[in-house]
Design an enzyme around this catalytic site. Structure first.
Site, PDB file in Angstrom:
ATOM      1  N   SER A 162     -39.589  20.394  -9.987  1.00  0.00           N
ATOM      2  CA  SER A 162     -40.265  19.089  -9.877  1.00  0.00           C
ATOM      3  C   SER A 162     -40.510  18.387 -11.212  1.00  0.00           C
ATOM      4  O   SER A 162     -40.740  17.189 -11.229  1.00  0.00           O
ATOM      5  CB  SER A 162     -41.605  19.260  -9.172  1.00  0.00           C
ATOM      6  OG  SER A 162     -42.403  20.201  -9.871  1.00  0.00           O
TER       7      SER A 162
ATOM      8  N   HIS B 138     -48.606  18.354 -12.143  1.00  0.00           N
ATOM      9  CA  HIS B 138     -47.636  17.432 -12.737  1.00  0.00           C
ATOM     10  C   HIS B 138     -48.268  16.360 -13.613  1.00  0.00           C
ATOM     11  O   HIS B 138     -49.292  15.790 -13.234  1.00  0.00           O
ATOM     12  CB  HIS B 138     -46.855  16.716 -11.620  1.00  0.00           C
ATOM     13  CG  HIS B 138     -46.182  17.644 -10.671  1.00  0.00           C
ATOM     14  ND1 HIS B 138     -46.634  17.862  -9.390  1.00  0.00           N
ATOM     15  CD2 HIS B 138     -45.090  18.424 -10.831  1.00  0.00           C
ATOM     16  CE1 HIS B 138     -45.841  18.737  -8.781  1.00  0.00           C
ATOM     17  NE2 HIS B 138     -44.897  19.102  -9.629  1.00  0.00           N
TER      18      HIS B 138
ATOM     19  N   ASP C 146     -51.366  15.166 -10.709  1.00  0.00           N
ATOM     20  CA  ASP C 146     -51.938  16.015  -9.657  1.00  0.00           C
ATOM     21  C   ASP C 146     -52.221  17.389 -10.248  1.00  0.00           C
ATOM     22  O   ASP C 146     -52.314  17.527 -11.474  1.00  0.00           O
ATOM     23  CB  ASP C 146     -51.016  16.046  -8.427  1.00  0.00           C
ATOM     24  CG  ASP C 146     -49.643  16.632  -8.740  1.00  0.00           C
ATOM     25  OD1 ASP C 146     -49.473  17.253  -9.813  1.00  0.00           O
ATOM     26  OD2 ASP C 146     -48.726  16.489  -7.908  1.00  0.00           O
TER      27      ASP C 146
END
Ligand SMILES: *[C@@H]1O[C@H](CO)[C@@H](O)[C@H](O)[C@H]1NC(C)=O
Ligand SMILES: *[C@@H]1O[C@H](CO)[C@@H](O)[C@H](O)[C@H]1NC(C)=O
Ligand SMILES: *[C@@H]1O[C@H](CO)[C@@H](O)[C@H](O)[C@H]1NC(C)=O
Length: 347
Positions: A46, A325, A322
């Site tokens: 990610s 990230h 978050d």
């Protein structure tokens, strides 16, 4: 540590979003050296995925992801751009298209492709998405099909990000503290195999990121109300990075032109987080998007469609988006710190 958020497997209905490649105004002053690669192939998780994960379960396709850029969820695990986008901008190319969109935009493959899937690792992490070796297999398949030629690969750069999902899985499946060092060396050994596979395709240069200070991620620092990084987890990250450094040296010893390069995300995160407070006095370890209950995530809704999270007023002034990230602003800060080493790499 779970980089992929809450997974739920529902029927995968895929709609083509109109605007999935970011447009940058490319400055004319970008110095185009003769050796500057013109294609970027991206592998990993990610931290570099720009939209490969299925819409059916990925938080990256739910509001408030994409709030800053492009203004709606677009498959990035951030409020906006991620590191991939900044590296592409640095190279003077479009951010590479996510692999899964290749059939819908065959004319956009010239600048490379992004094979990264959020939540994945070098080993399987339980999210049913392709691990690093499988992602490399996608490139090998395209080469076999003649989509990319040897000449294309010669002018290519690969970016590889392995950001800790293997360790999150290790911990959540009951791996012991004492067994961690040997598991770290297993992960790095597999990374070395994969880095070599990428180079063996003919890709000229392979950039690999160090592991970020995982003890500073909000998912960890929440236990101290976002006041303190967990130093033992940061030491584990340092150990991973030492082994990676050694593995890359060995790989370079066996190639003629130092094809493998380390991009030190670990130091760049530390630099960005050095002053513990932002200018409003908030801790930099506190993320922008925070779930309002312990079983929710950023992006979760209750059964009435009400948000189970809050979003800060200014994502541009927070480093973390978050629990794991960075925000676009966070990635931009990391990129700016790394720009001088990128300049050296591209000379
Ligand atoms: C990656 O995934 C493939 C397909 O599921 C599997 O066969 C392979 O063993 C995995 N590789 C590693 C290193 O775990
Ligand atoms: C840091 O993390 C380790 C491993 O997850 C944990 O055992 C330890 O209690 C944490 N330390 C602090 C100070 O929270
Ligand atoms: C790389 O090669 C140099 C010179 O041959 C040697 O001194 C060094 O130990 C090697 N390093 C690794 C990590 O293999």
């Amino acid at each position: 540590m779970e980089l992929h958020g809450l997974l739920s497997y529902t029927f995968f209905l895929f709609l083509i979003a109109g605007n999935f490649t970011p447009e940058f105004t490319i400055s004319k002053s970008i110095h185009r050296h003769i050796n500057r690669p013109t294609k970027l192939f991206v592998f990993g998780d990610s931290y570099v995925d720009t939209g490969n994960n299925p819409k059916s379960f990925a938080s990256s396709w739910k509001p408030p992801y994409g709030l800053t850029f492009p203004g709606k969820p677009a498959g990035r695990y951030s409020d906006g751009r991620v590191f991939t986008d900044y590296l592409a901008r640095f190279m003077g190319i479009r951010s590479p298209l996510p692999y899964k969109f290749r059939k819908y935009a065959p004319n956009k493959l010239r600048g490379g492709l992004n094979f990264a899937f959020g939540g994945t690792g070098v080993f399987d992490t339980g999210n049913l998405q392709p691990n690093l070796t499988t992602q490399i297999g996608f490139l090998q398949g395209l080469i076999k099909d003649g989509v990319y030629t040897k000449r294309d690969l010669k002018s290519s750069l690969a970016l590889v990000a392995v950001s800790g999902n293997d360790y999150g899985t290790y911990t959540s499946t009951g791996g012991s503290e004492q067994g961690l060092p040997s598991f770290i060396s297993k992960v790095v050994n597999q990374m070395a195999i994969d880095l070599k596979l990428i180079h063996d395709t003919g890709v000229r240069r392979v950039l690999v990121t160090t592991l970020q200070p995982i003890g500073c991620l909000p998912t960890v620092t929440v236990t101290s109300s976002y006041q303190q990084c967990n130093e033992s987890q940061n030491s584990a990250a340092s150990f991973h990075n030492q082994l990676l450094q050694r593995a890359v040296m060995t790989l370079n010893n066996n190639t003629k032109d130092s094809s493998f390069l380390i991009l030190d995300i670990f130091s760049a995160f530390n630099t960005a987080l050095k002053s513990k407070r932002d200018f409003t006095g908030n801790s930099k370890l506190k993320p922008c998007c925070i779930a309002t209950s312990s079983d929710a995530n950023c992006g979760s809704l209750d059964e009435n469609g009400k948000a189970l999270y809050t979003v800060c007023k200014k994502p541009a002034s927070t480093f973390f988006w978050d629990t794991v990230h960075p925000t676009q602003a966070g990635w931009r800060a990391v990129y700016l710190t790394l720009r001088s080493s990128l300049n050296r790499i591209f000379l």
